[in-house]
Design a protein around this motif. Structure first.
Motif, PDB file in Angstrom:
ATOM      1  N   HIS A 232      50.125  31.354  87.591  1.00  0.00           N
ATOM      2  CA  HIS A 232      49.071  31.522  88.585  1.00  0.00           C
ATOM      3  C   HIS A 232      49.510  32.497  89.671  1.00  0.00           C
ATOM      4  CE1 HIS A 232      46.188  29.710  91.756  1.00  0.00           C
ATOM      5  NE2 HIS A 232      45.584  30.622  91.020  1.00  0.00           N
ATOM      6  N   ALA A 233      50.733  32.298  90.173  1.00  0.00           N
ATOM      7  CA  ALA A 233      51.228  33.139  91.260  1.00  0.00           C
ATOM      8  C   ALA A 233      51.317  34.594  90.812  1.00  0.00           C
ATOM      9  CB  ALA A 233      52.596  32.643  91.722  1.00  0.00           C
ATOM     10  N   TYR A 234      51.873  34.827  89.623  1.00  0.00           N
ATOM     11  CA  TYR A 234      52.022  36.222  89.216  1.00  0.00           C
ATOM     12  C   TYR A 234      50.668  36.871  88.932  1.00  0.00           C
ATOM     13  CZ  TYR A 234      53.594  40.598  87.434  1.00  0.00           C
ATOM     14  OH  TYR A 234      53.768  41.943  87.284  1.00  0.00           O
ATOM     15  N   ALA A 235      49.740  36.094  88.360  1.00  0.00           N
ATOM     16  CA  ALA A 235      48.408  36.649  88.107  1.00  0.00           C
ATOM     17  C   ALA A 235      47.784  37.115  89.428  1.00  0.00           C
ATOM     18  CB  ALA A 235      47.522  35.620  87.415  1.00  0.00           C
ATOM     19  N   GLY A 236      48.004  36.336  90.487  1.00  0.00           N
ATOM     20  CA  GLY A 236      47.496  36.705  91.811  1.00  0.00           C
ATOM     21  C   GLY A 236      48.192  37.962  92.330  1.00  0.00           C
TER      22      GLY A 236
ATOM     23  N   LEU B  62      36.607  47.533  77.867  1.00  0.00           N
ATOM     24  CA  LEU B  62      37.189  46.296  78.357  1.00  0.00           C
ATOM     25  C   LEU B  62      38.676  46.274  78.034  1.00  0.00           C
ATOM     26  CD1 LEU B  62      34.806  43.385  77.215  1.00  0.00           C
ATOM     27  CD2 LEU B  62      34.992  44.382  79.506  1.00  0.00           C
ATOM     28  N   ALA B  63      39.431  45.658  78.917  1.00  0.00           N
ATOM     29  CA  ALA B  63      40.825  45.336  78.608  1.00  0.00           C
ATOM     30  C   ALA B  63      41.098  43.961  79.165  1.00  0.00           C
ATOM     31  CB  ALA B  63      41.773  46.357  79.221  1.00  0.00           C
ATOM     32  N   GLY B  64      41.754  43.141  78.383  1.00  0.00           N
ATOM     33  CA  GLY B  64      42.161  41.826  78.856  1.00  0.00           C
ATOM     34  C   GLY B  64      43.624  41.880  79.267  1.00  0.00           C
ATOM     35  N   ILE B  65      43.958  41.145  80.300  1.00  0.00           N
ATOM     36  CA  ILE B  65      45.371  41.014  80.669  1.00  0.00           C
ATOM     37  C   ILE B  65      45.664  39.519  80.704  1.00  0.00           C
ATOM     38  CG2 ILE B  65      47.137  41.441  82.415  1.00  0.00           C
ATOM     39  CD1 ILE B  65      45.559  43.810  83.355  1.00  0.00           C
ATOM     40  N   ILE B  66      46.634  39.116  79.919  1.00  0.00           N
ATOM     41  CA  ILE B  66      46.983  37.706  79.885  1.00  0.00           C
ATOM     42  C   ILE B  66      48.351  37.526  80.530  1.00  0.00           C
ATOM     43  CG2 ILE B  66      47.385  35.690  78.414  1.00  0.00           C
ATOM     44  CD1 ILE B  66      45.701  37.496  76.307  1.00  0.00           C
ATOM     45  N   VAL B  67      48.375  36.723  81.577  1.00  0.00           N
ATOM     46  CA  VAL B  67      49.636  36.401  82.239  1.00  0.00           C
ATOM     47  C   VAL B  67      50.004  34.997  81.803  1.00  0.00           C
ATOM     48  CG1 VAL B  67      50.772  36.024  84.458  1.00  0.00           C
ATOM     49  CG2 VAL B  67      49.077  37.853  84.217  1.00  0.00           C
ATOM     50  N   SER B  68      51.191  34.833  81.262  1.00  0.00           N
ATOM     51  CA  SER B  68      51.587  33.491  80.842  1.00  0.00           C
ATOM     52  C   SER B  68      52.983  33.176  81.362  1.00  0.00           C
ATOM     53  CB  SER B  68      51.540  33.366  79.316  1.00  0.00           C
ATOM     54  OG  SER B  68      52.537  34.172  78.740  1.00  0.00           O
ATOM     55  N   ALA B  69      53.241  31.886  81.515  1.00  0.00           N
ATOM     56  CA  ALA B  69      54.563  31.461  81.990  1.00  0.00           C
ATOM     57  C   ALA B  69      54.789  30.021  81.560  1.00  0.00           C
ATOM     58  CB  ALA B  69      54.647  31.572  83.512  1.00  0.00           C
TER      59      ALA B  69
END
Ligand code: ADP
Ligand code: ZN
Length: 735
Positions: A658-662, A644-651
């Motif tokens: 939301h936009a960058y995660a997409g 497993l790897a998690g990727i956390i996008v934050s802003a």
């Protein structure tokens, strides 16, 4: 032809260049020019110019970049006279960086944590009587000489102060030759432990395990042993045998502990066995002492180090053994900066260095259990407690059948057991893994709930301090008298219990009992917590109310009753590790009881006694839990059967995150093997003012997840503005 003539024109020594890895967020080393007369080899610690300043780095193994003209390179400024970083730690830095997808410089930074340690420690200056009194002997001078008469060395200011004179008088006596200045070597950072100082006598259940570990350490060589023994079986005494053997071989040992700052008890135990305390490495050690320990480790003088996870990055030149105690503990995972799991990286370090690693636990992680089952690790099992000690009798207390009185949180059954324990002059531990008074405060009148302004969490009431506090970002505000929304007076109600509230109930029910409340909120910090833990050991409390701080590793000889206030708490989280974590915590906390013999009991207050985790703890059937959990992981391809790897996008703003995660999701390579899930809003949707979205990558074991992620992130449009991307390999937390 042209090339040859150009080469001939160059003075011989000018061509030397070297790669230097710097402790900054850059993956590759920088290339520097080496000036005449400086001999450099990989591992040497140097100071080099970077922009307008100079910083410390290490000569690295990479071939220097030849593309920059030699005359445009800046020179290495200085080589420190410190022991070079040994090849195994250089390889380790590269390995960890590659595995965790972190710039190598950031991993090196963890190695170079004590920059002051690079200069030799300054000698201590002292003065001592050296000659006859001077001809002009004033009363002041006489006083100084009288005090120094016994020949012992004094520091100048101390001698002047003791004689009640100015420092000029002492200087005068030095000039006159009556006193001489001498330089004393600094005291050693640590003294060598003696492997044969006090060898224990092992009982039948233990001796085979002790002998196996001793032999393993004597042979050396890489291998991982899982020391899987119930609480109180004597795992520490047993792995000390491996430490002793490693000491005999003249090699260094590292023992990792999850809560080392609180485990002074452990240092005493080590000293009882080996005659000296080990060197300590954790956040509570003073910067000066850290420098001395770093130096002693680098020189090979420190033979045994006990430390927190970051000790794994100390520059041991002759490491011969790493012990990871409580290997299942979540504290081994660093969640910020370089996200690594010290347990796993200890195994890597052992592999690179070619030495044995011992993982010790009463509740091994599923990963380690499977590794042992599949033969990758050796497993040594201990199934009985040492000497007369017995495991507690554990009972799941169905709160639907035995509900607490209104406004109270303790079932009458537990209260009765507490009364009996008090009467027998034994100790009770009430465990609730929740700091503060109440996890939620709301207005009875308008329904307003107090929320953190920076995080998507409720504020926790801390009644002792009169504050509402966020446990994620530390925000705190005074608890108001009236509702800030509807202005109603006395309308605020505390919902649910934290340890402070349980302490309040205990105080009301048992006013005579001596109570200690233990959580990380204790005023007075670590020292106060150590003192309280020591007081509990000495029996100065009848009832202890605590969070997970008291659940881990401690030996409380008088403890005969454990009450778990809310056994279901951890299960509610519902992430892939919730069952494992809850099982481990409940087994550890109930395992605190009865360690010194006699009958002991544990009660789990629960609304789900039939839940497999609760049932496994109550029946004492560990194997049932492991079998079930391992099968569940296998079926769903979760670790250790999958990766497993998690990727956390934050802003700073939700839309941006939301936009960058997409965007990131759409840039994911089409792959038939790896599965990308999400993005979805993180359970902890806002943290410290940053909005968070999560993606999860799941792949089978053996899949090169790092390669996949690197390719993906490199191909995706780079994040802009406040957007940040954090990769978490082998995530422990899914919040
Ligand atoms: P564990 O780590 O497995 O929970 P410990 O190593 O803390 O167990 O041992 C539990 C208690 O029993 C400790 O107080 C320890 O000193 C004691 N003990 C264990 N083995 C021995 C032994 N062989 N001789 C003397 N005391 C022992
Ligand atoms: Zn907050």
């Amino acid at each position: 032809m042209f090339r040859n003539s150009a080469e001939r024109m160059r003075p011989v020594d000018v061509g030397r260049t070297v790669s230097v890895l710097l402790p900054v967020a850059v993956d590759g080393p920088y290339t520097y020019r080496v000036q005449n007369g400086l001999e450099l080899a990989p591992g040497d610690i140097v100071r080099v110019p970077l922009g307008p300043r100079e910083i410390v780095g290490a000569v690295w193994d990479d071939v220097p970049d030849g593309s920059v003209g030699h005359n445009r390179l800046r020179p290495v400024a200085h080589r420190y006279d410190a022991p070079p970083l040994d090849p195994t730690i250089r390889k380790f830095v590269d390995w960890v960086a590659n595995y965790t997808l972190t710039p190598r410089g950031m991993v090196l930074r963890m190695v170079l944590r004590a920059p002051g340690a690079l200069e030799p420690e300054r000698a201590v200056e002292a003065v001592r009587i050296a000659g006859p009194p001077p001809e002009r002997l004033t009363p002041a001078r006489r006083r100084v000489l009288d005090i120094a008469a016994d020949g012992a060395p004094w520091s100048r200011p101390a001698l002047a102060a003791a004689a009640g004179v100015s420092s000029g008088v002492v200087s005068g006596l030095i000039e006159a030759g009556s006193l001489a200045v001498l330089h004393l070597p600094p005291p050693p950072a640590t003294l060598p432990p003696d492997p044969d100082h006090a060898r224990p006598r092992f009982d039948d259940g233990q001796s085979e395990a002790a002998e196996a570990l001793r032999k393993m350490a004597a042979e050396g060589g890489y291998g991982v042993t899982l020391l899987d023994g119930i609480t109180g079986s004597g795992k520490t005494e047993i792995y000390f045998e491996a430490v002793a053997e490693t000491l005999r071989r003249g090699r260094q040992t590292l023992i990792l502990l999850p809560e080392i700052a609180l485990t002074t008890d452990f240092l005493d135990r080590f000293a009882r066995r080996f005659g000296e305390r080990p060197a300590e490495w954790h956040s509570e050690v003073s910067p000066r002492q850290r420098e001395r320990v770093w130096r002693a480790v680098a020189s090979g003088e420190a033979k045994a180090v006990v430390g927190a996870r970051s000790a794994l990055f100390l520059p041991f030149p002759k490491l011969g053994l790493v012990i990871v105690d409580e290997e299942h503990d979540g504290a081994y995972k660093q969640e910020e900066g370089v996200t690594y799991n010290a347990r796993d990286m200890a195994v890597v370090r052992g592999h690179i260095g070619g030495f044995p690693v011992v993982l010790s636990s009463a509740t091994p992680s599923i990963e380690s259990r499977v590794n042992a089952d599949q033969g990758r690790y050796r497993r040594i099992e201990l199934t009985t407690r040492f000497a007369a000690a017995k495991l507690p009798e554990i009972r799941a207390l169905d709160m639907r059948l035995h509900p607490p009185e209104k406004g109270s949180f303790l079932s009458p059954v537990l209260v009765q057991a507490m009364e009996a324990t008090l009467a027998a002059k034994s100790q009770t531990l009430l465990f609730l893994n929740r700091r503060g008074y109440a996890p939620l405060t709301l207005c009875r009148h308008c329904g307003h709930r107090f929320q953190c302004p920076n995080c998507s969490t409720w504020l926790v009431e801390h009644r002792f301090r009169g504050q509402l506090v966020c446990h994620h970002c530390g925000h705190s505000e005074a608890r108001p008298d009236r509702c800030p929304v509807c202005d109603a007076e006395d309308s605020l109600v505390a919902c649910g219990p934290g340890v402070e509230r349980i302490a309040e109930e205990v105080a009301a029910r048992f006013p005579e009992a001596r109570r200690i409340v233990l959580s990380s909120d204790l005023l007075g910090g670590v020292q106060r917590m150590r003192d309280e833990l020591e007081a509990i050991r000495r029996g100065e409390a009848d009832i202890v109310i605590g969070t997970q701080l008291v659940a881990k590793g401690h030996n409380f000889p008088l403890l005969a009753l454990v009450g778990v206030v809310d056994a279901d708490l951890g299960l509610a989280q519902g992430d892939p590790r919730a069952a494992e974590r809850t099982f481990q915590l409940l087994a550890q906390v109930t395992g605190r009881a009865g360690r010194a013999g006699g009958d002991s009991h544990a009660y789990l207050q629960t609304y789900a006694p039939e839940h497999p985790v609760i049932a496994a703890i109550a029946s004492g059937n560990r194997e049932a839990f492991y079998a079930r959990e391992i099968e569940a992981r296998r079926v769903s391809g979760l670790p250790p059967f999958g990766r497993l790897a998690g990727i956390i996008v934050s802003a700073a703003d939700r839309a941006g995150a939301h936009a960058y995660a997409g965007t990131l999701r759409r840039a994911a390579p089409i792959d038939t093997i790896a599965m990308v899930l999400g993005p979805s809003e993180a359970p902890l949707a806002v943290l410290r003012g940053r909005h968070r979205f999560r993606l999860l990558v799941q792949a089978p074991r053996g899949f090169d997840l790092q390669d996949f992620l690197r390719g993906w992130l490199a191909a995706a449009p780079p994040p802009r503005g406040s957007v940040k991307v954090q990769v978490d390999i082998d995530p422990q937390s899914f919040l």
